[in-house]
Design an enzyme around this catalytic site. Sequence first.
Site, PDB file in Angstrom:
ATOM      1  N   ASP A  70       0.861  -1.181   0.000  1.00  0.00           N
ATOM      2  CA  ASP A  70       0.000   0.000   0.000  1.00  0.00           C
ATOM      3  C   ASP A  70       0.897   1.230   0.000  1.00  0.00           C
ATOM      4  O   ASP A  70       2.117   1.114   0.127  1.00  0.00           O
ATOM      5  CB  ASP A  70      -0.988  -0.007   1.181  1.00  0.00           C
ATOM      6  CG  ASP A  70      -0.326   0.001   2.549  1.00  0.00           C
ATOM      7  OD1 ASP A  70       0.907  -0.217   2.629  1.00  0.00           O
ATOM      8  OD2 ASP A  70      -1.037   0.202   3.547  1.00  0.00           O
ATOM      9  N   TYR A  72       3.044   4.701   0.774  1.00  0.00           N
ATOM     10  CA  TYR A  72       3.747   5.240   1.939  1.00  0.00           C
ATOM     11  C   TYR A  72       2.758   6.052   2.773  1.00  0.00           C
ATOM     12  O   TYR A  72       1.916   6.774   2.225  1.00  0.00           O
ATOM     13  CB  TYR A  72       4.891   6.145   1.503  1.00  0.00           C
ATOM     14  CG  TYR A  72       5.970   5.456   0.706  1.00  0.00           C
ATOM     15  CD1 TYR A  72       6.642   4.342   1.209  1.00  0.00           C
ATOM     16  CD2 TYR A  72       6.347   5.928  -0.549  1.00  0.00           C
ATOM     17  CE1 TYR A  72       7.656   3.718   0.479  1.00  0.00           C
ATOM     18  CE2 TYR A  72       7.363   5.314  -1.280  1.00  0.00           C
ATOM     19  CZ  TYR A  72       8.006   4.215  -0.770  1.00  0.00           C
ATOM     20  OH  TYR A  72       9.002   3.604  -1.486  1.00  0.00           O
ATOM     21  N   PHE A  83       6.118   2.544  -4.549  1.00  0.00           N
ATOM     22  CA  PHE A  83       7.517   2.681  -4.135  1.00  0.00           C
ATOM     23  C   PHE A  83       8.150   4.025  -4.494  1.00  0.00           C
ATOM     24  O   PHE A  83       9.273   4.305  -4.092  1.00  0.00           O
ATOM     25  CB  PHE A  83       8.387   1.534  -4.698  1.00  0.00           C
ATOM     26  CG  PHE A  83       7.956   0.178  -4.236  1.00  0.00           C
ATOM     27  CD1 PHE A  83       8.210  -0.230  -2.933  1.00  0.00           C
ATOM     28  CD2 PHE A  83       7.271  -0.686  -5.075  1.00  0.00           C
ATOM     29  CE1 PHE A  83       7.810  -1.483  -2.487  1.00  0.00           C
ATOM     30  CE2 PHE A  83       6.854  -1.937  -4.640  1.00  0.00           C
ATOM     31  CZ  PHE A  83       7.127  -2.337  -3.342  1.00  0.00           C
ATOM     32  N   HIS A 191       9.267  -8.493   0.204  1.00  0.00           N
ATOM     33  CA  HIS A 191       9.136  -7.038   0.108  1.00  0.00           C
ATOM     34  C   HIS A 191      10.489  -6.384   0.387  1.00  0.00           C
ATOM     35  O   HIS A 191      11.268  -6.881   1.209  1.00  0.00           O
ATOM     36  CB  HIS A 191       8.090  -6.556   1.127  1.00  0.00           C
ATOM     37  CG  HIS A 191       7.605  -5.173   0.897  1.00  0.00           C
ATOM     38  ND1 HIS A 191       8.293  -4.061   1.348  1.00  0.00           N
ATOM     39  CD2 HIS A 191       6.501  -4.705   0.273  1.00  0.00           C
ATOM     40  CE1 HIS A 191       7.625  -2.978   1.014  1.00  0.00           C
ATOM     41  NE2 HIS A 191       6.533  -3.338   0.353  1.00  0.00           N
TER      42      HIS A 191
END
Length: 225
Positions: A70, A72, A83, A191
């Site tokens: 999801d 930041y 990202f 991740h």
Amino acid sequence: MTRLSDLWPSSSDWTQKLTSYFNGPSFEALSIFLASEFDTQTIFPAPENIFRAFQLTSFADTKVVIIGQDPYHGPGQAHGLSFSVAGETKYPPSLRNIYKELASDLNCAPPATGDLTAWARQGVLLLNTVLTVRANQANSHRQQGWETFTDAVIEALNDHPQSVVFILWGKPAAKKAQIIDARHQKICAPHPSPLSAYRGFFGSRPFTTTNATLKEFNRSAVHWC
């Protein structure tokens, strides 16, 4: 808040591919939920950036999809691309680790910015499984309807006339693998967050692997550096 449907880039060629989703009850329920959230909470990204990935990367041009978790959840970070951060914003830890792997994989010089728009303009759809989040509350919009939307996006790409490379980082993204057609390439890894990057993200060489696969698909390579 403006209705979610009003934020969608209607000129996008994604619109026709997602019409059945937009006309269904899942989109309406998500819209109602987000309207309440924007009225009562601080939500990221800003409304005009929620669908930015679909403004920058058309359906026709999509050749790679990078799926994260999801957005930041800190101020000034999320701007609608997974990202990525805008402008001179300090790199979040996940992006810093992506850049470390990029340097290791392709010997790229340190990027001057955390803005990944250049990737998006080359056909890299920068997608999260969930497209919004409450400030300072990771996963706060999980299981509120976004997962159905991103499933619809993947199902549309299953019918893309050309094969696509899916880079799935983290457990929420990896769950999407089961609905991706076999003719596409799936690259799964932990991740890039500091909590999991050392469990197999580092050393996974996703950028080299992606470009090698694109060559097999007779599609142009991505200039990652």
